[in-house]
Design a protein around this motif. Structure first.
Motif, PDB file in Angstrom:
ATOM      1  N   ASP A  23      -5.883  -0.910  -4.927  1.00  0.00           N
ATOM      2  CA  ASP A  23      -5.351  -1.542  -3.711  1.00  0.00           C
ATOM      3  C   ASP A  23      -6.332  -2.617  -3.245  1.00  0.00           C
ATOM      4  OD1 ASP A  23      -3.769  -2.146  -1.602  1.00  0.00           O
ATOM      5  OD2 ASP A  23      -4.256  -0.358  -0.414  1.00  0.00           O
ATOM      6  N   GLU A  24      -5.938  -3.857  -3.419  1.00  0.00           N
ATOM      7  CA  GLU A  24      -6.768  -4.997  -3.002  1.00  0.00           C
ATOM      8  C   GLU A  24      -8.230  -4.838  -3.418  1.00  0.00           C
ATOM      9  OE1 GLU A  24      -5.684  -7.006   0.354  1.00  0.00           O
ATOM     10  OE2 GLU A  24      -3.944  -5.770   0.844  1.00  0.00           O
ATOM     11  N   THR A  32       0.842  -1.203   0.000  1.00  0.00           N
ATOM     12  CA  THR A  32       0.000   0.000   0.000  1.00  0.00           C
ATOM     13  C   THR A  32       0.873   1.248   0.000  1.00  0.00           C
ATOM     14  OG1 THR A  32      -1.804  -1.129   1.107  1.00  0.00           O
ATOM     15  CG2 THR A  32      -1.751   1.254   1.311  1.00  0.00           C
TER      16      THR A  32
HETATM   17 MG   LIG Z   1      -2.184  -2.648   2.228  1.00  0.00          MG
END
Ligand SMILES: [Mg+2]
Ligand SMILES: Nc1ncnc2c1ncn2[C@@H]1O[C@H](COP(=O)(O)OP(=O)(O)OP(=O)(O)O)[C@@H](O)[C@H]1O
Lengths: 221, 387
Positions: A166-167, A49
């Motif tokens: 992000d994810e 991240t």
């Molecule tokens: Mg992360």
């Protein structure tokens, strides 16, 4: 040859200072090219991240440099960085971050207006992510996968050359997760965007053109 | 495509987001609007009372068709009078540019109610032949009736206070019998002492005022005369008096009652308190709304939305709240003002006040949103990745 969509060299990031300092990134080199989807993988706390935030100009590295389409971002004032994010990047978040009080179409229209585009483009963008029939639904009326697709449509508003996610599949089951990543891969290939997806999920990694492993803030070869 | 009211008002997606964020939490939105309306009512009533008091303090002066007032030197208001010599009246008549001058009697007197009990009243004795002064808005009886000896007119507002139920009621003023021959409507008094209108002669008789004295000399200018010049000439020839143009005497009286006595100040302080209470209520609710939607502001900033867009969302929330809160507030205030017409204290809400209050509400709401703006701008856009 034209510059890479995103290029980073020697990125180091230290959170905090003194005894509590955490070296989240340690000399990371990274590149993202148009037409390519990359998966950024690694264990929890490895710095994924953090890297994505630096690439997205939301965080200044302690050392190292980032270029967006060849332009060095270090030293740009905040409004210029915001403009760069707005015009050149689209963001997709793990928890969708839709505006709950707006419909799917209106969520996309916020981005269109911010980027100076015609609000009438919203239906086509939602059509592109397979939600042509859900224009007037509010987020609470959509499934997780549908919400994430609205978020992708919103990120696609204004056709930014770079997509950072992000994810995006973490809150989805594997079928919906795969569908979302397939969509991102298709956008990379067909619309020649540079797509970077952070993920834990190896099945998602399989769909990427390239997998970058990161561990303890360092890229693994 | 239906994009909602706020969008059509030209506030763009920021306006739409503001509107939906407000409407999203309905009960809180209702509380906001009630709070704003309440503040508007509070402010409107206080300022309306102020205007009503001002109106009551000067109504008799303003309804007198005189151009000038000659008053004993140092007079501060219309009601509390000092004697003026009859000589001043004759001198005034001799000044070039003065078309007409007459005496006006204003005296406190004790009014004995027919059923027992006393009331302090303000007796006004005017020359009925000229129509310069005297009662107006007569709703029962005729001005002519006042020409008969020892007859008076009172206002309906005070009929009950004065123990008068019908025309023809006989009362005692300073122990002299007098008969009520007419009613006026809506002539209030700032001092709360009821006005009692009579002919000059009746007033003189009832108060047993010396023939050689009076309270005011009022009059008119020759057409085409320069008011200020004639005023100066009058002042020169009448050194023991103050010579005012009509509006100057009204201002003198108003300033005395509203400011020297502190009555006006206390009403204005209440109006300011209303404003502050309103501001706190609005600030509180706008802040809560903003905090609720903080992650969305973070998302906007992460996407690269300019600060101006975030300002626009929060200010739109303020403007929408102000607009929707002002309307019921001002409607309620106008109803209360209407109801006050038959009550003891007049609340005056002229259209300019109703409109001006919208400006005040708007400013109040915008000020109240400043802390919300600071809160929204303080968030780190990176936080959207860290949840
Ligand atoms: Mg992360
Ligand atoms: N704001 C911060 N302050 C201090 N340390 C932080 C902060 N954000 C992250 N870290 C630390 O930096 C390291 C990298 O964090 P990062 O969030 O980049 O990891 P990640 O790979 O995304 O993990 P995950 O898969 O759990 O999301 C971690 O050790 C984390 O504890």
């Amino acid at each position: 040859m034209s510059a890479a969509a995103l290029e980073a060299r020697g990125l180091t990031l230290v959170y905090g200072s003194g005894e509590t300092a955490v070296r989240a990134l340690d000399g990371v080199d990274f590149q993202a090219n148009a037409g390519e989807i990359q998966a950024l993988m690694g264990p929890s706390g490895s710095g994924k991240t953090t890297l994505l935030m630096i690439l997205g100009c939301l965080l200044h590295p302690t050392a190292g440099e980032v270029r967006v389409e060849g332009q060095l971002v270090a030293g740009l004032p905040n409004p210029a960085l915001a403009r760069l994010r707005l015009q050149r990047m689209g963001f997709i978040f793990q928890s969708y971050n839709l505006f709950p009080a707006l419909t799917a179409a209106e969520n996309v229209q916020v981005a269109l207006e911010l980027k100076g585009h015609d609000l009438g483009e919203a239906p086509a963008l939602l059509e592109l992510v397979g939600l042509g029939g859900r224009l007037h639904n509010f987020p609470r009326q959509l499934s997780g996968g549908e919400k994430q697709r609205v978020a992708i449509a919103r990120a696609l508003a204004g056709a930014p050359p770079i997509l950072l996610a992000d994810e995006p599949t973490a809150a989805l089951d594997s079928i919906n997760g795969r569908a979302v990543v397939k969509l991102l891969a298709q956008l990379a290939h067909e619309q020649r965007r540079a797509v970077v997806v952070v993920t834990h999920d190896p099945r998602v990694g399989d769909l990427a053109d390239r997998i970058v492993h990161i561990e303890d803030g360092r890229i693994q070869c | 495509m239906m994009r909602g009211q706020a969008y059509r008002w030209g506030m763009g997606m920021a306006g739409l987001l503001a509107w939906r964020n407000l409407a999203h939490d309905r009960s809180r939105f209702v509380v906001t609007l009630v709070g704003i309306s309440f503040a508007v009512v509070l402010i409107a009533m206080q300022i309306g009372l102020f205007l009503g008091f001002t109106d009551s303090a000067t109504n008799v002066i303003r309804h007198t068709r005189a151009d000038f007032w000659i008053v004993p030197k140092g007079s501060r208001n219309f009601e509390i009078t000092m004697p003026l010599s009859e000589r001043e009246l004759y001198l005034a008549r001799s000044v070039p540019g003065v078309a007409h001058a007459e005496a006006l009697l204003v005296q406190f007197a004790i009014w004995k109610k027919p059923g027992g009990g006393d009331e302090s009243v303000l007796l006004v004795g005017a020359d009925l032949n000229t129509g310069l002064a005297g009662p107006w808005n007569i709703v029962a009886g005729h001005l002519e009736d006042l020409r008969r000896p020892d007859t008076v007119m009172i206002d309906r507002l005070f009929a009950e206070t004065l123990g008068v139920s019908a025309l023809g009621t006989t009362v005692e003023i300073r122990d002299q019998r007098a008969r009520v021959v007419g009613f006026t409507q809506g002539i209030r008094s700032f001092t709360t002492n009821p006005w009692v209108f009579a002919s000059y002669r009746t007033a003189q008789h009832l108060t047993q005022f010396a023939e050689s004295e009076t309270n005011y000399v009022i009059g008119t200018f020759e057409p085409g005369a320069d008011p200020v010049r004639v005023q100066d000439a009058l002042a020169r020839i009448l050194p023991r008096t103050d010579v005012d143009l009509s509006e100057q005497f009204a201002a003198r009286t108003r300033d005395y009652w509203m400011f020297t006595t502190g009555a006006g100040a206390s009403v204005l302080v209440s109006a300011v308190l209303g404003l502050l209470v309103g501001m706190v209520i609005v600030a509180q609710v706008l802040y809560a709304t903003t905090v609720d939607h903080l992650p969305e502001f973070g998302t906007l900033r992460a996407m690269g939305a300019p600060r101006a867009f975030v300002y626009k969302v929060i200010l739109s929330q303020a403007v929408i709240s102000a607009t929707l809160g002002h309307l019921p507030g001002i409607a309620a205030s106008l109803l209360l003002a209407k109801a006050s017409e038959s009550g003891a204290a007049l609340v005056l809400i002229p259209p300019s006040l109703a409109v001006g209050l919208f400006g005040v509400t708007l400013i109040m709401c915008v000020f109240a949103s400043i802390i919300s703006i600071r809160k929204a701008m303080d968030i780190d856009p990176a936080m959207v990745f860290q949840r």
